[in-house]
Design a protein around this motif. Structure first.
Motif, PDB file in Angstrom:
ATOM      1  N   PRO A 212      50.183  61.693  -5.038  1.00 36.66           N
ATOM      2  CA  PRO A 212      48.718  61.726  -5.106  1.00 36.66           C
ATOM      3  C   PRO A 212      48.244  62.499  -6.329  1.00 36.66           C
ATOM      4  N   LEU A 213      47.219  61.997  -6.977  1.00 38.85           N
ATOM      5  CA  LEU A 213      46.576  62.656  -8.109  1.00 38.85           C
ATOM      6  C   LEU A 213      45.112  62.860  -7.729  1.00 38.85           C
ATOM      7  N   ARG A 214      44.646  64.099  -7.795  1.00 39.52           N
ATOM      8  CA  ARG A 214      43.262  64.385  -7.410  1.00 39.52           C
ATOM      9  C   ARG A 214      42.420  64.688  -8.656  1.00 39.52           C
ATOM     10  N   PHE A 215      41.348  63.932  -8.831  1.00 37.91           N
ATOM     11  CA  PHE A 215      40.431  64.182  -9.936  1.00 37.91           C
ATOM     12  C   PHE A 215      39.401  65.218  -9.510  1.00 37.91           C
ATOM     13  N   GLN A 216      39.184  66.232 -10.368  1.00 41.23           N
ATOM     14  CA  GLN A 216      38.236  67.289 -10.050  1.00 41.23           C
ATOM     15  C   GLN A 216      37.451  67.688 -11.295  1.00 41.23           C
ATOM     16  N   LEU A 217      36.278  68.266 -11.070  1.00 41.10           N
ATOM     17  CA  LEU A 217      35.508  68.919 -12.121  1.00 41.10           C
ATOM     18  C   LEU A 217      35.498  70.403 -11.804  1.00 41.10           C
ATOM     19  N   VAL A 218      36.047  71.220 -12.696  1.00 38.04           N
ATOM     20  CA  VAL A 218      36.158  72.649 -12.453  1.00 38.04           C
ATOM     21  C   VAL A 218      35.314  73.396 -13.480  1.00 38.04           C
ATOM     22  N   PRO A 219      34.765  74.576 -13.108  1.00 36.26           N
ATOM     23  CA  PRO A 219      33.923  75.330 -14.043  1.00 36.26           C
ATOM     24  C   PRO A 219      34.715  75.817 -15.252  1.00 36.26           C
ATOM     25  N   ASP A 220      34.113  75.698 -16.422  1.00 35.07           N
ATOM     26  CA  ASP A 220      34.692  76.252 -17.640  1.00 35.07           C
ATOM     27  C   ASP A 220      34.044  77.606 -17.871  1.00 35.07           C
ATOM     28  N   ARG A 221      34.634  78.636 -17.292  1.00 33.61           N
ATOM     29  CA  ARG A 221      34.000  79.955 -17.285  1.00 33.61           C
ATOM     30  C   ARG A 221      34.061  80.656 -18.628  1.00 33.61           C
ATOM     31  N   ALA A 222      34.903  80.205 -19.531  1.00 30.99           N
ATOM     32  CA  ALA A 222      35.029  80.858 -20.834  1.00 30.99           C
ATOM     33  C   ALA A 222      33.752  80.743 -21.641  1.00 30.99           C
ATOM     34  N   SER A 223      32.903  79.757 -21.324  1.00 29.40           N
ATOM     35  CA  SER A 223      31.696  79.527 -22.103  1.00 29.40           C
ATOM     36  C   SER A 223      30.511  80.333 -21.609  1.00 29.40           C
ATOM     37  N   ALA A 224      30.663  81.037 -20.475  1.00 27.58           N
ATOM     38  CA  ALA A 224      29.547  81.780 -19.893  1.00 27.58           C
ATOM     39  C   ALA A 224      29.348  83.102 -20.623  1.00 27.58           C
ATOM     40  N   THR A 225      28.081  83.552 -20.722  1.00 26.61           N
ATOM     41  CA  THR A 225      27.758  84.835 -21.336  1.00 26.61           C
ATOM     42  C   THR A 225      27.116  85.729 -20.295  1.00 26.61           C
ATOM     43  N   THR A 226      27.706  86.895 -20.061  1.00 22.75           N
ATOM     44  CA  THR A 226      27.198  87.804 -19.041  1.00 22.75           C
ATOM     45  C   THR A 226      26.092  88.661 -19.609  1.00 22.75           C
ATOM     46  N   THR A 227      24.990  88.785 -18.857  1.00 25.77           N
ATOM     47  CA  THR A 227      23.910  89.673 -19.245  1.00 25.77           C
ATOM     48  C   THR A 227      23.515  90.506 -18.051  1.00 25.77           C
ATOM     49  N   GLY A 228      23.359  91.788 -18.262  1.00 26.31           N
ATOM     50  CA  GLY A 228      22.928  92.653 -17.174  1.00 26.31           C
ATOM     51  C   GLY A 228      23.856  92.592 -15.989  1.00 26.31           C
ATOM     52  N   ALA A 229      25.166  92.735 -16.225  1.00 26.28           N
ATOM     53  CA  ALA A 229      26.139  92.615 -15.145  1.00 26.28           C
ATOM     54  C   ALA A 229      25.888  93.660 -14.082  1.00 26.28           C
ATOM     55  N   ALA A 230      25.906  93.241 -12.838  1.00 24.62           N
ATOM     56  CA  ALA A 230      25.706  94.169 -11.737  1.00 24.62           C
ATOM     57  C   ALA A 230      26.984  94.931 -11.475  1.00 24.62           C
ATOM     58  N   SER A 231      26.855  96.077 -10.842  1.00 23.85           N
ATOM     59  CA  SER A 231      28.046  96.844 -10.487  1.00 23.85           C
ATOM     60  C   SER A 231      28.799  96.115  -9.409  1.00 23.85           C
ATOM     61  N   PRO A 232      30.157  96.217  -9.395  1.00 19.91           N
ATOM     62  CA  PRO A 232      30.951  95.503  -8.395  1.00 19.91           C
ATOM     63  C   PRO A 232      30.528  95.882  -6.988  1.00 19.91           C
ATOM     64  N   ARG A 233      30.475  94.892  -6.130  1.00 23.86           N
ATOM     65  CA  ARG A 233      30.107  95.121  -4.740  1.00 23.86           C
ATOM     66  C   ARG A 233      31.237  94.629  -3.856  1.00 23.86           C
ATOM     67  N   GLY A 234      31.479  95.307  -2.773  1.00 26.14           N
ATOM     68  CA  GLY A 234      32.562  94.921  -1.880  1.00 26.14           C
ATOM     69  C   GLY A 234      32.037  94.396  -0.575  1.00 26.14           C
ATOM     70  N   THR A 235      32.686  93.395  -0.062  1.00 25.92           N
ATOM     71  CA  THR A 235      32.350  92.848   1.242  1.00 25.92           C
ATOM     72  C   THR A 235      33.610  92.799   2.074  1.00 25.92           C
ATOM     73  N   GLY A 236      33.633  93.502   3.183  1.00 28.19           N
ATOM     74  CA  GLY A 236      34.815  93.533   4.024  1.00 28.19           C
ATOM     75  C   GLY A 236      34.953  92.271   4.819  1.00 28.19           C
ATOM     76  N   GLY A 237      36.162  91.701   4.853  1.00 26.99           N
ATOM     77  CA  GLY A 237      36.379  90.460   5.584  1.00 26.99           C
ATOM     78  C   GLY A 237      36.554  90.706   7.065  1.00 26.99           C
ATOM     79  N   SER A 238      35.875  89.939   7.887  1.00 23.98           N
ATOM     80  CA  SER A 238      36.023  90.042   9.328  1.00 23.98           C
ATOM     81  C   SER A 238      37.138  89.134   9.789  1.00 23.98           C
ATOM     82  N   THR A 239      37.688  89.407  10.971  1.00 20.95           N
ATOM     83  CA  THR A 239      38.751  88.548  11.482  1.00 20.95           C
ATOM     84  C   THR A 239      38.199  87.497  12.437  1.00 20.95           C
ATOM     85  N   HIS A 240      36.880  87.447  12.579  1.00 20.10           N
ATOM     86  CA  HIS A 240      36.290  86.467  13.494  1.00 20.10           C
ATOM     87  C   HIS A 240      35.378  85.545  12.708  1.00 20.10           C
TER      88      HIS A 240
END
Length: 265
Positions: A212-240
């Motif tokens: 099987p061969l799957r055709f996909q469109l994936v983001p080209d993130r190298a072209s993005a320019t970050t402005t006003g980056a927010a501070s990293p935020r953490g979200t704890g994963g629940s088991t439910h």
């Protein structure tokens, strides 16, 4: 992010980390979706009466075991999560500086079942790159013609003995693509049906021989320019994981994911 918010996040990470170490339950897509919505709400900034800016770039970090399992869903998962962001931002009246993007990353410091989300504002559009996924490996399609087959002269080689030496031709013009069988001995199929030529759409699965061969469109993130980056935020994963049928985005031209996917079943 205020002091109380920081303390709350620290406690949340500690509790969820301990819980995950005890039960070893993996991160489910519905938990990622809930985390993205929370980051949109927390990261939104009121500019004036009619404008609320929110993050549009999210890096979801998960433990190695979770990353390996989620990566099997390919680009479909990321596109569905981008749909979650788009739908929630529209519902809440948030404005984004550019098109939303969600990226999954492996983080060796995390425990299975725990996820962390880093949110930031990225200005500009996210360009999409066409790829063909073969046995878990993504091959980027260049503009023009790409030949798939068993022979050494093929651009993308497969080891399937039922495939012809030059089996399939993929043509990409920069915005759209088609797949064309090159008169192969055993033929080429989409959804079990043989074809000579067919248009490519996201998540189209083409079968040559037994491969099987799957055709996909994936983001080209190298072209993005970050402005006003927010501070990293953490979200704890629940088991439910709870039902998330109302969270599934409806994207034109893209297949949706069923309830089993969102429930992690």
């Amino acid at each position: 992010m205020g002091i109380l918010d920081s303390v709350e996040r620290g406690l949340e990470r500690a509790v969820n980390g301990a819980f995950a170490r005890t039960f070893r339950s993996g991160v489910q897509p519905v938990e990622i979706a809930a985390g993205l919505k929370r980051e949109l709400d927390i990261g939104s900034v009121v500019v004036d009466r009619d404008r609320i800016l929110a993050p549009n770039h999210f890096v979801v970090r998960v433990a190695p075991a979770d990353a390996e399992r989620l990566s099997r869903m390919g680009g479909t998962l990321e596109r569905e999560l981008i749909g979650v962001v788009t739908k929630h931002a529209k519902r809440q009246g948030y404005q984004l500086l550019g098109e939303p993007d969600v990226e999954l990353q492996r983080d060796d410091s995390l425990t299975t079942g725990v996820l962390m989300i880093d949110a930031s504002q990225v200005q500009g559009k996210v360009s999409w790159t066409p790829v063909i996924e073969v046995e878990g490996v993504r091959h980027q399609l260049r503009r023009g013609t790409t030949v798939v087959g068993r022979g050494s002269e093929a651009d993308i080689r497969v080891t399937d003995s039922a495939a012809s030496r030059q089996h399939l031709q993929l043509i990409w013009d920069g915005t759209a693509g088609i797949a064309r069988d090159l008169g192969s001995t055993n033929g080429t199929k989409i959804n079990g049906q043989r074809f000579r030529e067919a248009a490519l759409s996201p998540d189209t699965v083409i079968t040559i021989g037994q491969t099987p061969l799957r055709f996909q469109l994936v983001p080209d993130r190298a072209s993005a320019t970050t402005t006003g980056a927010a501070s990293p935020r953490g979200t704890g994963g629940s088991t439910h994981a709870t039902s998330a049928s109302n969270q599934r985005p409806a994207q034109a031209g893209q297949p949706s994911i069923d309830q089993d996917f969102w429930g992690g079943q």
